[in-house]
Design an enzyme around this catalytic site. Structure first.
Site, PDB file in Angstrom:
ATOM      1  N   THR A  70      17.139   2.747   1.075  1.00  0.00           N
ATOM      2  CA  THR A  70      16.602   3.223  -0.402  1.00  0.00           C
ATOM      3  C   THR A  70      15.587   4.382  -0.228  1.00  0.00           C
ATOM      4  O   THR A  70      14.669   4.224   0.421  1.00  0.00           O
ATOM      5  CB  THR A  70      16.340   2.015  -1.150  1.00  0.00           C
ATOM      6  OG1 THR A  70      15.891   2.483  -2.318  1.00  0.00           O
ATOM      7  CG2 THR A  70      15.405   1.173  -0.317  1.00  0.00           C
ATOM      8  N   ASP A  87      13.513   4.561  -2.437  1.00  0.00           N
ATOM      9  CA  ASP A  87      12.446   3.726  -3.341  1.00  0.00           C
ATOM     10  C   ASP A  87      11.222   2.942  -2.300  1.00  0.00           C
ATOM     11  O   ASP A  87      10.507   2.629  -2.752  1.00  0.00           O
ATOM     12  CB  ASP A  87      12.639   3.201  -4.331  1.00  0.00           C
ATOM     13  CG  ASP A  87      13.779   3.732  -5.394  1.00  0.00           C
ATOM     14  OD1 ASP A  87      13.483   4.816  -5.752  1.00  0.00           O
ATOM     15  OD2 ASP A  87      14.637   3.006  -6.072  1.00  0.00           O
ATOM     16  N   ARG A 127      11.329   3.307  -9.823  1.00  0.00           N
ATOM     17  CA  ARG A 127      11.429   2.697 -11.136  1.00  0.00           C
ATOM     18  C   ARG A 127      10.152   1.762 -11.288  1.00  0.00           C
ATOM     19  O   ARG A 127       9.182   1.646 -12.196  1.00  0.00           O
ATOM     20  CB  ARG A 127      12.776   1.942 -11.286  1.00  0.00           C
ATOM     21  CG  ARG A 127      12.770   1.009 -12.505  1.00  0.00           C
ATOM     22  CD  ARG A 127      14.288   0.245 -12.572  1.00  0.00           C
ATOM     23  NE  ARG A 127      15.327   1.349 -12.600  1.00  0.00           N
ATOM     24  CZ  ARG A 127      15.687   1.985 -13.522  1.00  0.00           C
ATOM     25  NH1 ARG A 127      15.227   1.621 -14.832  1.00  0.00           N
ATOM     26  NH2 ARG A 127      16.747   2.827 -13.665  1.00  0.00           N
ATOM     27  N   GLU A 183       9.000   7.859 -12.355  1.00  0.00           N
ATOM     28  CA  GLU A 183       9.737   7.991 -13.259  1.00  0.00           C
ATOM     29  C   GLU A 183       9.582   6.579 -14.209  1.00  0.00           C
ATOM     30  O   GLU A 183       9.926   6.465 -15.409  1.00  0.00           O
ATOM     31  CB  GLU A 183      11.402   7.920 -12.982  1.00  0.00           C
ATOM     32  CG  GLU A 183      11.568   6.878 -12.149  1.00  0.00           C
ATOM     33  CD  GLU A 183      13.400   6.882 -11.765  1.00  0.00           C
ATOM     34  OE1 GLU A 183      13.950   7.776 -12.217  1.00  0.00           O
ATOM     35  OE2 GLU A 183      13.757   6.209 -10.960  1.00  0.00           O
ATOM     36  N   TYR A 232      17.901  14.484  -8.293  1.00  0.00           N
ATOM     37  CA  TYR A 232      18.908  14.315  -7.027  1.00  0.00           C
ATOM     38  C   TYR A 232      18.459  15.339  -6.049  1.00  0.00           C
ATOM     39  O   TYR A 232      18.852  15.214  -4.807  1.00  0.00           O
ATOM     40  CB  TYR A 232      20.139  14.509  -7.341  1.00  0.00           C
ATOM     41  CG  TYR A 232      21.359  13.807  -8.247  1.00  0.00           C
ATOM     42  CD1 TYR A 232      20.376  12.395  -8.612  1.00  0.00           C
ATOM     43  CD2 TYR A 232      22.458  13.912  -8.603  1.00  0.00           C
ATOM     44  CE1 TYR A 232      21.024  11.516  -9.402  1.00  0.00           C
ATOM     45  CE2 TYR A 232      23.234  12.856  -9.381  1.00  0.00           C
ATOM     46  CZ  TYR A 232      22.322  11.742  -9.647  1.00  0.00           C
ATOM     47  OH  TYR A 232      23.044  10.580 -10.424  1.00  0.00           O
ATOM     48  N   LEU A 233      17.539  16.424  -6.353  1.00  0.00           N
ATOM     49  CA  LEU A 233      17.285  17.190  -5.254  1.00  0.00           C
ATOM     50  C   LEU A 233      16.366  16.529  -4.251  1.00  0.00           C
ATOM     51  O   LEU A 233      16.490  17.016  -2.907  1.00  0.00           O
ATOM     52  CB  LEU A 233      16.338  18.415  -5.876  1.00  0.00           C
ATOM     53  CG  LEU A 233      17.236  19.349  -6.912  1.00  0.00           C
ATOM     54  CD1 LEU A 233      16.102  20.366  -7.592  1.00  0.00           C
ATOM     55  CD2 LEU A 233      18.493  20.050  -6.331  1.00  0.00           C
ATOM     56  N   GLN A 234      15.690  15.596  -4.634  1.00  0.00           N
ATOM     57  CA  GLN A 234      14.842  14.987  -3.667  1.00  0.00           C
ATOM     58  C   GLN A 234      15.438  14.065  -2.505  1.00  0.00           C
ATOM     59  O   GLN A 234      15.252  13.869  -1.480  1.00  0.00           O
ATOM     60  CB  GLN A 234      13.736  14.169  -4.498  1.00  0.00           C
ATOM     61  CG  GLN A 234      14.071  12.930  -5.271  1.00  0.00           C
ATOM     62  CD  GLN A 234      13.195  12.520  -6.397  1.00  0.00           C
ATOM     63  OE1 GLN A 234      12.162  12.059  -6.020  1.00  0.00           O
ATOM     64  NE2 GLN A 234      13.877  12.621  -7.749  1.00  0.00           N
ATOM     65  N   ARG A 235      16.542  13.508  -2.900  1.00  0.00           N
ATOM     66  CA  ARG A 235      17.155  12.646  -2.435  1.00  0.00           C
ATOM     67  C   ARG A 235      18.384  13.238  -1.534  1.00  0.00           C
ATOM     68  O   ARG A 235      18.893  12.583  -0.394  1.00  0.00           O
ATOM     69  CB  ARG A 235      17.898  11.339  -3.002  1.00  0.00           C
ATOM     70  CG  ARG A 235      19.032  11.548  -4.095  1.00  0.00           C
ATOM     71  CD  ARG A 235      19.191  10.413  -4.700  1.00  0.00           C
ATOM     72  NE  ARG A 235      20.736  10.515  -5.435  1.00  0.00           N
ATOM     73  CZ  ARG A 235      21.193   9.574  -6.368  1.00  0.00           C
ATOM     74  NH1 ARG A 235      20.337   8.879  -6.846  1.00  0.00           N
ATOM     75  NH2 ARG A 235      22.343   9.801  -6.726  1.00  0.00           N
TER      76      ARG A 235
END
Length: 419
Positions: A142, A144, A192, A247, A297-300
């Protein structure tokens, strides 16, 4: 004589190194033919098991699978599909066991985050209850970085590297134009409930005047007035202000600043974009010219700037999953354990899925400065090793040479379609 077959699935939002975990697992199983037969991968994650869409990975040569080490996304397809509790929807869990039994699958490897570890744990319990011999191993993934029982999560280090780099680069851009143009730049990153990704942006700031000037963490309550006052102060002191916002920042009543009112497939509130919401606030209340970006999505998926530490750890947890299963461990997840001492070391140890499932790891308060807008030295010490090392993919004609697997190699179905 080969052992029983294995099933591997990717789950949830993918990362730039999740395929490296798949490679580590598949190679780990291939190295143990007495324990493992064929490794099947679920097309589109756990849905592939429910629909009996199984990909025979034995059809891929080692040279082909090697491309997994540098290709982003989920090579076998992932999904946002949450199996409900066994007591609420036992039929789906029984369907999994039915498919596993039909294909002589004795090993279940689930590569994902909190919800995935919960699913692996529940499948393990149900298989035991039904008397079906099934070894269930979770493989952590993940961006996150919020999984419990592990120092960090594969996928996070590369996102952290991307975000810190992007923050620094954008800072140079804004600084060069702030005298006559943009004064405030806001970059939204994922996260999140946990602010680990936003915190990573702080690695770009060597001194107070360097971006990011403000980091907004979901662990702390968002105060609009205090935020705007700090923006004004930064513009006055430095000529511009770069903000990195998670976010999931929320007001005192728990309402997300960017909540859209829609739920995603996992039942989480769909967030509608905190960067434009903050930018609108800045424009209306301060009058400063602003720009914003949503990394999304660019970051992941930024494999071109992945962390070597992250890649090594992603491979290691996949390999460890195969090893644990071969050793007879059940209901565990390979966890990354940070070593003691000044230099960064790490090892892999098993953690019980029951200690991981549905637990979230948040930013410690001592990782955040007293004013709530920056990271402390303790956070830097934790984050810095995770972004270190380069592992560029091969390039061809100026672009990374990624490769898509042929996912049409499905195993013949043996069961009727699920209801």
């Amino acid at each position: 004589m080969s052992g029983r077959n294995a099933f591997y699935a990717q789950s949830g939002g993918v990362t730039s190194v999740i395929n490296a975990s798949a490679w580590g697992l598949i190679q780990g199983c291939r190295a143990r033919p007495d324990t493992f037969g064929t490794v099947y991968a679920g097309r589109e994650g756990i849905i592939g098991a429910l629909d009996e869409n199984l990909i025979d990975t034995s059809k891929f040569l080692d040279d082909t699978l090697e491309h997994l080490l540098w290709t982003p996304g989920g090579a076998f397809g992932s999904c946002r599909y949450k199996l409900k509790g066994i007591e609420q929807n036992r039929t789906e869990y029984e369907r999994l066991i039915e498919v596993f039994d039909a294909h002589d699958i004795g090993y279940f490897f689930y590569n994902g985050g909190n919800d995935s570890m919960d699913t692996a744990h529940k499948v393990s319990l149900l298989a035991s209850e039904m008397g079906y011999p099934l070894t269930c191993i979770g493989i952590p993934k993940t961006i996150d970085n919020d999984l419990a029982a592990t120092d960090n999560c594969p996928g996070f280090g590369s996102v952290a590297k991307y975000v810190a780099t992007s923050t620094a680069e954008a800072g140079y851009d804004i600084a060069s134009m702030c005298g006559s143009s943009t004064k405030v730049f806001i970059m939204e990153v994922m996260g999140r409930h946990a602010g680990w990704i936003a915190a990573a942006a702080g690695l770009a700031s060597e001194r107070a005047e360097f971006p990011p000037h403000m980091i907004l963490f979901p662990e702390l309550t968002f105060d609009a007035d205090d935020f705007l006052n700090e923006v004004d102060r930064c513009v006055a002191d430095y000529g511009y202000c770069v903000v990195v916002a998670s976010e999931g920042i929320a007001y005192a009543d728990g309402t997300f600043v960017a909540e859209s009112g829609v739920k995603d497939a996992f039942g989480h509130a769909q967030l509608g974009g905190v960067a434009p919401a903050l930018a609108k606030l800045v424009g209306e209340r301060t009058g400063h010219k602003y720009h914003y970006a949503i990394a999304d999505y660019l970051q992941r998926s930024a494999r071109h700037i992945a962390s070597k530490t992250d890649l090594d750890q992603a491979i290691a947890v996949g390999e460890a999953a195969a090893r644990y299963a071969a050793e007879g461990l059940q209901g565990v997840m390979p966890a990354i354990i940070r070593g003691d001492g000044d230099s960064y070391t790490w090892s892999i140890q098993p953690a019980d899925l029951s200690d991981v499932a549905n637990h979230e790891k948040f930013m410690p308060r001592d990782f955040i400065t007293d004013n709530g807008y920056a990271i402390t030295q303790a956070a830097r010490d934790y984050l810095q090793p995770l972004i270190e090392g380069e592992c560029f993919p091969p390039f061809k004609d100026g672009l990374p040479e990624y490769q898509r697997l042929d996912l049409e190699r499905l195993v013949a179905r043996k069961l009727a379609p699920r209801a």
